[in-house]
Design a protein around this motif. Structure first.
Motif, mmCIF file in Angstrom:
data_model
loop_
_atom_site.group_PDB
_atom_site.id
_atom_site.type_symbol
_atom_site.label_atom_id
_atom_site.label_comp_id
_atom_site.label_asym_id
_atom_site.label_seq_id
_atom_site.Cartn_x
_atom_site.Cartn_y
_atom_site.Cartn_z
ATOM 1 N N THR A 1 0.909 -1.114 -0.038
ATOM 2 C CA THR A 1 0.000 -0.100 0.005
ATOM 3 C C THR A 1 0.844 0.996 0.265
ATOM 4 N N ALA A 2 2.218 0.858 0.759
ATOM 5 C CA ALA A 2 2.505 2.119 1.208
ATOM 6 C C ALA A 2 3.217 2.818 -0.636
ATOM 7 N N LEU A 3 3.983 1.698 -1.129
ATOM 8 C CA LEU A 3 4.787 2.004 -2.243
ATOM 9 C C LEU A 3 3.884 2.736 -2.943
ATOM 10 N N THR A 4 1.894 1.867 -3.597
ATOM 11 C CA THR A 4 2.028 2.554 -4.602
ATOM 12 C C THR A 4 0.579 3.084 -4.766
ATOM 13 N N THR A 5 1.747 4.695 -2.616
ATOM 14 C CA THR A 5 0.157 5.176 -3.462
ATOM 15 C C THR A 5 1.060 6.720 -2.568
ATOM 16 N N LEU A 6 2.790 6.614 -3.124
ATOM 17 C CA LEU A 6 3.598 7.639 -2.774
ATOM 18 C C LEU A 6 3.108 8.902 -3.776
ATOM 19 N N PRO A 7 3.364 10.324 -3.243
ATOM 20 C CA PRO A 7 2.643 11.663 -4.502
ATOM 21 C C PRO A 7 3.330 11.307 -5.266
ATOM 22 N N ASN A 8 2.580 11.714 -6.010
ATOM 23 C CA ASN A 8 3.145 12.062 -7.142
ATOM 24 C C ASN A 8 3.913 12.866 -7.836
ATOM 25 N N ALA A 9 4.051 13.959 -6.858
ATOM 26 C CA ALA A 9 4.775 15.390 -7.457
ATOM 27 C C ALA A 9 5.602 14.569 -6.329
ATOM 28 N N VAL A 10 6.086 14.507 -5.672
ATOM 29 C CA VAL A 10 7.417 13.411 -5.351
ATOM 30 C C VAL A 10 8.579 12.693 -6.109
ATOM 31 N N MET A 11 7.223 11.264 -6.377
ATOM 32 C CA MET A 11 7.858 10.688 -7.376
ATOM 33 C C MET A 11 8.747 11.559 -8.920
ATOM 34 N N GLU A 12 7.884 12.466 -9.490
ATOM 35 C CA GLU A 12 8.689 13.383 -10.490
ATOM 36 C C GLU A 12 9.340 13.850 -10.345
ATOM 37 N N ALA A 13 9.433 14.799 -9.069
ATOM 38 C CA ALA A 13 10.558 15.293 -9.092
ATOM 39 C C ALA A 13 11.533 14.465 -8.506
ATOM 40 N N ALA A 14 11.867 13.061 -7.944
ATOM 41 C CA ALA A 14 12.584 12.635 -7.770
ATOM 42 C C ALA A 14 13.144 12.339 -9.380
#
Length: 251
Positions: free
Chosen positions: A137-150
């Motif tokens: 659940t945690a790994l599939t609901t990470l904030p999209n904005a944070v992932m895009e920034a990474a």
């Protein structure tokens, strides 16, 4: 004041637990009314301190192993190359919940013998599901904005996993570990039926001798450990969530 009272209660439970497992005879007058025919009021077939430490050791060992496997599977099935293994992974982690711990012990004893090993197997299987589901659940609901920034910063997939995904997922994963530990603390007591050294020895001795005092002592120690460890992990979980919040907002 609202925070002080629960803290005071927790400290009192911790102090009483430490005193009881190190100097149990101090509490003999408390348990004496629960005995019959001059039976001993305090468990006298072994050291409560030793049994408590062995009980905690088997739970810790099983939880660490379950965490490594469950989080590893969650990482695998959340990668593009591993998504097809999600149904298989779910089936594997559900094994422990499908079979009762007693059945797992009965099946494990012929393979690995009596003692700690069958208990470890049962606790390991029983602890997989909550950790896996929380990690997934945690790994599939990470904030999209944070992932895009990474991704935009040029991080590799492995760097994103270590520096972004796992730190953000940690509070939710920890919640699964907390549940697994509490389940393990209670379930480990049945390990004594296959000669494992746990606090189940105290309970079983009480049942065999019809000594309610022994049964109560084993149950109280396990219950106190569960409450204290649950509370400690909950505090760690809240701390981790607060530390991750600014990062999410910044993203």
């Amino acid at each position: 004041m609202k925070r002080f009272l629960p803290l005071a209660i927790r400290l009192a439970v911790l102090v009483l637990l430490i005193v009881f497992i190190t100097e149990p005879n101090v509490f003999a007058p408390v348990f004496k009314p629960l005995t019959e025919n001059n039976a001993p009021p305090i468990y006298n077939q072994g050291s409560l301190l030793t049994l408590t430490l062995l009980h905690l050791r088997v739970v810790l060992t099983a939880t660490v192993a379950a965490t490594i496997v469950a989080v590893g599977l969650a990482i695998l099935v959340t990668r593009p190359s591993g998504r097809e293994f999600l149904p298989l992974s779910r089936s594997l982690v559900n094994v422990g919940q499908t079979f009762p711990p007693v059945a797992v012990l009965a099946l494990a004893v012929p393979a690995v013998g009596f003692g700690q090993k069958p208990t470890l197997i049962a606790l390991f299987l029983y602890g997989l599901l909550p950790i896996f589901e929380n990690a997934l659940t945690a790994l599939t609901t990470l904030p999209n904005a944070v992932m895009e920034a990474a991704r935009g910063s040029g991080m590799t997939n492995f760097q994103r996993l270590l520096r972004v995904e796992l730190p953000l997922a940690f509070p939710v994963i920890l919640a699964g570990i907390r549940l697994s530990v509490v389940i393990g603390l209670a379930t480990a007591t049945i390990g004594s039926t296959v000669a494992a050294k746990t606090l189940g020895e105290v309970i079983i001795a009480g049942l065999l001798s019809n000594n309610i005092a022994f049964v109560l002592q084993g149950g109280l120690i396990v219950g106190a450990l569960a409450v204290l460890i649950y509370d400690a992990l909950s505090g760690l979980e809240r701390l981790a969530a607060r530390r991750m919040a600014p990062k999410e907002e910044a993203g």
